[in-house]
Design a protein around this motif. Structure first.
Motif, mmCIF file in Angstrom:
data_model
loop_
_atom_site.group_PDB
_atom_site.id
_atom_site.type_symbol
_atom_site.label_atom_id
_atom_site.label_comp_id
_atom_site.label_asym_id
_atom_site.label_seq_id
_atom_site.Cartn_x
_atom_site.Cartn_y
_atom_site.Cartn_z
ATOM 1 N N SER A 100 1.508 -1.122 0.143
ATOM 2 C CA SER A 100 0.076 -0.349 0.130
ATOM 3 C C SER A 100 0.827 1.195 0.104
ATOM 4 C CB SER A 100 -0.980 0.572 1.302
ATOM 5 O OG SER A 100 -0.540 -0.147 2.663
ATOM 6 N N PHE A 101 2.215 1.340 0.489
ATOM 7 C CA PHE A 101 2.816 2.380 0.549
ATOM 8 C C PHE A 101 3.681 2.507 -0.387
ATOM 9 C CE2 PHE A 101 2.010 2.311 5.076
ATOM 10 C CZ PHE A 101 1.794 2.368 5.628
ATOM 11 N N TRP A 102 4.111 1.614 -1.494
ATOM 12 C CA TRP A 102 4.883 1.166 -2.317
ATOM 13 C C TRP A 102 4.885 1.964 -3.466
ATOM 14 C CZ3 TRP A 102 10.548 -0.440 -2.094
ATOM 15 C CH2 TRP A 102 10.150 -1.056 -4.115
ATOM 16 N N ASP A 103 3.691 2.139 -4.607
ATOM 17 C CA ASP A 103 3.568 2.825 -5.500
ATOM 18 C C ASP A 103 3.977 4.016 -5.671
ATOM 19 O OD1 ASP A 103 3.277 0.248 -6.948
ATOM 20 O OD2 ASP A 103 0.830 0.367 -6.320
ATOM 21 N N ASP A 104 3.928 5.111 -3.988
ATOM 22 C CA ASP A 104 3.606 6.117 -3.979
ATOM 23 C C ASP A 104 4.577 6.641 -3.524
ATOM 24 O OD1 ASP A 104 1.292 6.922 -4.937
ATOM 25 O OD2 ASP A 104 0.059 5.504 -3.302
ATOM 26 N N PHE A 105 5.484 5.682 -2.882
ATOM 27 C CA PHE A 105 6.440 6.201 -1.593
ATOM 28 C C PHE A 105 7.899 5.477 -1.850
ATOM 29 C CE2 PHE A 105 2.538 6.823 1.163
ATOM 30 C CZ PHE A 105 2.408 8.622 0.604
ATOM 31 N N LYS A 106 8.136 5.120 -3.433
ATOM 32 C CA LYS A 106 9.431 4.058 -3.291
ATOM 33 C C LYS A 106 10.408 4.773 -2.939
ATOM 34 C CE LYS A 106 7.319 1.602 -7.341
ATOM 35 N NZ LYS A 106 6.994 1.795 -8.673
ATOM 36 N N ASP A 107 10.653 5.942 -2.936
ATOM 37 C CA ASP A 107 11.928 6.084 -2.579
ATOM 38 C C ASP A 107 12.573 6.562 -1.243
ATOM 39 O OD1 ASP A 107 12.605 6.788 -5.469
ATOM 40 O OD2 ASP A 107 11.453 9.146 -6.042
ATOM 41 N N ASN A 108 11.372 7.134 -0.588
ATOM 42 C CA ASN A 108 11.083 7.348 1.047
ATOM 43 C C ASN A 108 10.701 6.476 1.627
ATOM 44 O OD1 ASN A 108 8.565 8.713 0.264
ATOM 45 N ND2 ASN A 108 9.826 10.266 1.881
ATOM 46 N N LEU A 109 10.059 5.143 1.433
ATOM 47 C CA LEU A 109 9.148 4.020 1.794
ATOM 48 C C LEU A 109 9.516 4.167 3.518
ATOM 49 C CD1 LEU A 109 7.309 1.437 1.397
ATOM 50 C CD2 LEU A 109 9.531 0.604 1.266
ATOM 51 N N VAL A 110 10.489 3.951 4.167
ATOM 52 C CA VAL A 110 10.864 3.568 5.678
ATOM 53 C C VAL A 110 10.546 4.941 6.029
ATOM 54 C CG1 VAL A 110 11.942 3.226 7.408
ATOM 55 C CG2 VAL A 110 12.874 1.665 5.178
ATOM 56 N N GLU A 111 10.597 5.749 5.770
ATOM 57 C CA GLU A 111 10.465 7.387 6.159
ATOM 58 C C GLU A 111 9.122 7.240 6.433
ATOM 59 O OE1 GLU A 111 12.237 8.822 7.736
ATOM 60 O OE2 GLU A 111 13.381 7.586 7.821
#
Length: 154
Positions: A100-111
């Motif tokens: 659910s995070f991957w598509d929108d936040f690949k560059d700063n996933l953990v944060e």
């Protein structure tokens, strides 16, 4: 996005009401057995479309302080277990679905994951926790605050 800290039992309730529900609650008996032991770090990984989301929703419903599942597990395999109600809805649960995070936040996933979890913590604890600390310290603060274990589901 959703509730990450102490999710409800909505997902598992939906699964239980589905006409082709398959009872996998014996997984909970295994998890109960390893709680409080050195073997308590468990990763659930399977091939795509193998039931990981179903298992995570079931685990949320069983352990989460965010709901009351006292009747939801009646007539399941776990209900026959001697420790059936011992651990039910007694733990803080953090539910993460990385997809659910991957598509929108690949560059700063953990944060972004940390940000959303902290937002949920703020709804539960307001200013009772120092959110300027490292994430691991914040998690320990939540653990100490409620005197419960934190279960991570991936």
């Amino acid at each position: 996005m959703g509730i990450y800290f102490n999710p409800t039992n909505e997902s598992f309730t939906k699964d239980r009401n589905y006409e082709i529900y398959v009872d996998k609650t014996e997984l909970i008996a295994y998890l109960n057995k390893v709680l409080g032991t050195p073997r308590n770090c468990i990763a659930v990984s399977h091939a795509r479309r193998f039931g990981k989301s179903h298992a995570a929703g079931m685990i949320d419903a069983y352990y989460s302080l965010g709901c009351d599942s006292s009747n939801l597990f009646d007539n399941t395999k776990i209900a026959a277990n001697a420790d059936y109600k011992k651990y039910m809805n007694k733990y803080n649960v953090i539910h993460l679905d990385i997809s659910s995070f991957w598509d929108d936040f690949k560059d700063n996933l953990v944060e972004k994951i940390k940000e959303y979890i902290i937002d949920d913590f703020k709804k539960s604890f307001n200013d009772e926790i120092d959110y300027s600390k490292k994430f691991s310290v914040i998690l320990m603060s939540v653990y100490k605050k409620n005197n419960y274990s934190i279960c991570n589901h991936y």
